[in-house]
Design a protein around this motif. Structure first.
Motif, PDB file in Angstrom:
ATOM      1  N   LEU A  59       0.849  -1.190   0.000  1.00 21.93           N
ATOM      2  CA  LEU A  59       0.000   0.000   0.000  1.00 21.93           C
ATOM      3  C   LEU A  59       0.886   1.243   0.000  1.00 21.93           C
ATOM      4  O   LEU A  59       1.958   1.243   0.599  1.00 21.93           O
ATOM      5  CB  LEU A  59      -0.888   0.019   1.244  1.00 21.93           C
ATOM      6  N   PRO A  60       0.434   2.321  -0.663  1.00 25.90           N
ATOM      7  CA  PRO A  60       1.233   3.555  -0.669  1.00 25.90           C
ATOM      8  C   PRO A  60       1.529   4.063   0.738  1.00 25.90           C
ATOM      9  O   PRO A  60       2.615   4.544   1.011  1.00 25.90           O
ATOM     10  CB  PRO A  60       0.359   4.549  -1.436  1.00 25.90           C
ATOM     11  N   ASN A  61       0.548   3.959   1.633  1.00 27.46           N
ATOM     12  CA  ASN A  61       0.724   4.403   3.011  1.00 27.46           C
ATOM     13  C   ASN A  61       0.010   3.389   3.908  1.00 27.46           C
ATOM     14  O   ASN A  61      -1.175   3.557   4.209  1.00 27.46           O
ATOM     15  CB  ASN A  61       0.148   5.808   3.203  1.00 27.46           C
ATOM     16  N   PRO A  62       0.707   2.312   4.332  1.00 29.24           N
ATOM     17  CA  PRO A  62       0.047   1.267   5.116  1.00 29.24           C
ATOM     18  C   PRO A  62      -0.658   1.781   6.367  1.00 29.24           C
ATOM     19  O   PRO A  62      -1.692   1.254   6.750  1.00 29.24           O
ATOM     20  CB  PRO A  62       1.188   0.324   5.489  1.00 29.24           C
ATOM     21  N   ALA A  63      -0.147   2.837   6.981  1.00 31.34           N
ATOM     22  CA  ALA A  63      -0.761   3.371   8.194  1.00 31.34           C
ATOM     23  C   ALA A  63      -2.154   3.939   7.916  1.00 31.34           C
ATOM     24  O   ALA A  63      -2.993   4.016   8.807  1.00 31.34           O
ATOM     25  CB  ALA A  63       0.130   4.448   8.809  1.00 31.34           C
ATOM     26  N   ALA A  64      -2.416   4.307   6.668  1.00 29.15           N
ATOM     27  CA  ALA A  64      -3.714   4.878   6.305  1.00 29.15           C
ATOM     28  C   ALA A  64      -4.751   3.790   6.021  1.00 29.15           C
ATOM     29  O   ALA A  64      -5.918   4.090   5.820  1.00 29.15           O
ATOM     30  CB  ALA A  64      -3.561   5.781   5.087  1.00 29.15           C
ATOM     31  N   GLY A  65      -4.327   2.538   5.990  1.00 31.88           N
ATOM     32  CA  GLY A  65      -5.266   1.457   5.690  1.00 31.88           C
ATOM     33  C   GLY A  65      -5.455   1.282   4.198  1.00 31.88           C
ATOM     34  O   GLY A  65      -4.628   1.703   3.404  1.00 31.88           O
ATOM     35  N   TRP A  66      -6.555   0.690   3.818  1.00 32.15           N
ATOM     36  CA  TRP A  66      -6.834   0.429   2.399  1.00 32.15           C
ATOM     37  C   TRP A  66      -7.048   1.746   1.661  1.00 32.15           C
ATOM     38  O   TRP A  66      -7.639   2.674   2.201  1.00 32.15           O
ATOM     39  CB  TRP A  66      -8.077  -0.435   2.257  1.00 32.15           C
ATOM     40  N   PRO A  67      -6.600   1.822   0.387  1.00 36.66           N
ATOM     41  CA  PRO A  67      -6.809   3.051  -0.387  1.00 36.66           C
ATOM     42  C   PRO A  67      -8.286   3.418  -0.531  1.00 36.66           C
ATOM     43  O   PRO A  67      -8.629   4.583  -0.569  1.00 36.66           O
ATOM     44  CB  PRO A  67      -6.200   2.720  -1.753  1.00 36.66           C
ATOM     45  N   SER A  68      -9.161   2.414  -0.589  1.00 37.92           N
ATOM     46  CA  SER A  68     -10.592   2.700  -0.707  1.00 37.92           C
ATOM     47  C   SER A  68     -11.386   1.517  -0.159  1.00 37.92           C
ATOM     48  O   SER A  68     -10.905   0.377  -0.156  1.00 37.92           O
ATOM     49  CB  SER A  68     -10.974   2.940  -2.171  1.00 37.92           C
ATOM     50  N   PRO A  69     -12.621   1.763   0.265  1.00 30.43           N
ATOM     51  CA  PRO A  69     -13.474   0.659   0.706  1.00 30.43           C
ATOM     52  C   PRO A  69     -13.721  -0.346  -0.426  1.00 30.43           C
ATOM     53  O   PRO A  69     -13.828  -1.543  -0.188  1.00 30.43           O
ATOM     54  CB  PRO A  69     -14.775   1.345   1.125  1.00 30.43           C
ATOM     55  N   GLU A  70     -13.782   0.151  -1.644  1.00 30.77           N
ATOM     56  CA  GLU A  70     -14.004  -0.733  -2.791  1.00 30.77           C
ATOM     57  C   GLU A  70     -12.848  -1.717  -2.964  1.00 30.77           C
ATOM     58  O   GLU A  70     -13.051  -2.891  -3.256  1.00 30.77           O
ATOM     59  CB  GLU A  70     -14.204   0.079  -4.085  1.00 30.77           C
ATOM     60  N   GLU A  71     -11.603  -1.213  -2.801  1.00 31.13           N
ATOM     61  CA  GLU A  71     -10.450  -2.105  -2.933  1.00 31.13           C
ATOM     62  C   GLU A  71     -10.460  -3.156  -1.830  1.00 31.13           C
ATOM     63  O   GLU A  71     -10.237  -4.337  -2.089  1.00 31.13           O
ATOM     64  CB  GLU A  71      -9.132  -1.332  -2.894  1.00 31.13           C
ATOM     65  N   ARG A  72     -10.737  -2.745  -0.611  1.00 28.48           N
ATOM     66  CA  ARG A  72     -10.809  -3.690   0.495  1.00 28.48           C
ATOM     67  C   ARG A  72     -11.882  -4.740   0.218  1.00 28.48           C
ATOM     68  O   ARG A  72     -11.672  -5.924   0.419  1.00 28.48           O
ATOM     69  CB  ARG A  72     -11.109  -2.965   1.813  1.00 28.48           C
ATOM     70  N   ASP A  73     -13.042  -4.318  -0.264  1.00 26.35           N
ATOM     71  CA  ASP A  73     -14.136  -5.255  -0.547  1.00 26.35           C
ATOM     72  C   ASP A  73     -13.767  -6.226  -1.660  1.00 26.35           C
ATOM     73  O   ASP A  73     -14.111  -7.409  -1.604  1.00 26.35           O
ATOM     74  CB  ASP A  73     -15.411  -4.494  -0.914  1.00 26.35           C
ATOM     75  N   THR A  74     -13.048  -5.743  -2.671  1.00 24.63           N
ATOM     76  CA  THR A  74     -12.619  -6.610  -3.772  1.00 24.63           C
ATOM     77  C   THR A  74     -11.660  -7.679  -3.264  1.00 24.63           C
ATOM     78  O   THR A  74     -11.800  -8.865  -3.585  1.00 24.63           O
ATOM     79  CB  THR A  74     -11.954  -5.777  -4.897  1.00 24.63           C
ATOM     80  N   VAL A  75     -10.685  -7.272  -2.458  1.00 22.84           N
ATOM     81  CA  VAL A  75      -9.716  -8.219  -1.900  1.00 22.84           C
ATOM     82  C   VAL A  75     -10.433  -9.210  -0.978  1.00 22.84           C
ATOM     83  O   VAL A  75     -10.161 -10.410  -1.009  1.00 22.84           O
ATOM     84  CB  VAL A  75      -8.569  -7.480  -1.178  1.00 22.84           C
ATOM     85  N   ALA A  76     -11.373  -8.727  -0.176  1.00 25.64           N
ATOM     86  CA  ALA A  76     -12.124  -9.599   0.729  1.00 25.64           C
ATOM     87  C   ALA A  76     -12.921 -10.638  -0.056  1.00 25.64           C
ATOM     88  O   ALA A  76     -12.981 -11.806   0.339  1.00 25.64           O
ATOM     89  CB  ALA A  76     -13.053  -8.771   1.613  1.00 25.64           C
ATOM     90  N   THR A  77     -13.515 -10.243  -1.169  1.00 19.55           N
ATOM     91  CA  THR A  77     -14.277 -11.179  -2.005  1.00 19.55           C
ATOM     92  C   THR A  77     -13.367 -12.248  -2.593  1.00 19.55           C
ATOM     93  O   THR A  77     -13.716 -13.432  -2.623  1.00 19.55           O
ATOM     94  CB  THR A  77     -15.013 -10.414  -3.126  1.00 19.55           C
ATOM     95  N   MET A  78     -12.184 -11.854  -3.052  1.00 16.43           N
ATOM     96  CA  MET A  78     -11.220 -12.834  -3.581  1.00 16.43           C
ATOM     97  C   MET A  78     -10.841 -13.844  -2.507  1.00 16.43           C
ATOM     98  O   MET A  78     -10.765 -15.042  -2.772  1.00 16.43           O
ATOM     99  CB  MET A  78      -9.945 -12.133  -4.060  1.00 16.43           C
ATOM    100  N   GLY A  79     -10.582 -13.367  -1.306  1.00 17.91           N
ATOM    101  CA  GLY A  79     -10.183 -14.251  -0.221  1.00 17.91           C
ATOM    102  C   GLY A  79     -11.297 -15.169   0.238  1.00 17.91           C
ATOM    103  O   GLY A  79     -11.063 -16.329   0.582  1.00 17.91           O
TER     104      GLY A  79
END
Length: 157
Positions: free
Chosen positions: A121-141
């Motif tokens: 991530l560009p800035n890991p301390a900031a968390g996911w870049p967007s809720p959409e990206e987090r949701d996409t990764v969560a769906t893959m997992g």
């Protein structure tokens, strides 16, 4: 966090093969052994799996965070993350390579998930870049019983 010595064995390769055979008989899904590699500092999201994972470090050093334990592992060391336990890791050497032995429903989705979390991530301390990206990764997992618990850099509590 308690530090544990990694599990070592003079015949680690034989043990790993025995684990692969045992895993194949425990579950009707697909047994997968994949090789992973990463550079220093790489740390994927904190997650929990309904399947156990066994890691065997081939090169470099990796700090594995499994539940409340931190395990330093180097070449030849084996670390086991039991099913249902939170886990992540951090590459502690310039580069590292390791094997992952687990069970999957979809090997293709397992690889997709690994590719999605391999880019830092560009800035890991900031968390996911967007809720959409987090949701996409969560769906893959989710296709392989992987539950996201936190962004890259998060540790088990």
């Amino acid at each position: 966090m308690r530090s544990l010595a990694p599990a070592t064995h003079d015949a680690a390769t034989d043990w790993f093969a025995d684990e692969l055979e045992a895993a194949a008989t425990r579950w009707s899904g697909q047994v997968a052994m994949v090789e992973r590699s990463a550079r220093e500092g790489h740390m994927p999201p904190l997650l929990r799996r309904r399947e156990a994972e066994t890691y065997r470090v081939l090169e470099g050093e990796v700090a594995f965070f499994v539940g409340g334990d931190m395990v330093w592992a180097g070449p030849g060391d084996v670390v086991v993350a039991p099913s249902g336990v939170s886990r992540t890791f951090r590459v502690a050497s310039a580069e590292a390579r390791w094997l992952v032995l687990t069970q999957v429903s979809s090997l293709e989705r397992f690889h997709d998930f690994a590719r999605a979390v391999s880019m830092p991530l560009p800035n890991p301390a900031a968390g996911w870049p967007s809720p959409e990206e987090r949701d996409t990764v969560a769906t893959m997992g989710a296709a392989n019983g992987i539950e996201l618990l936190g962004p890259p850099g998060a540790l088990p509590s």
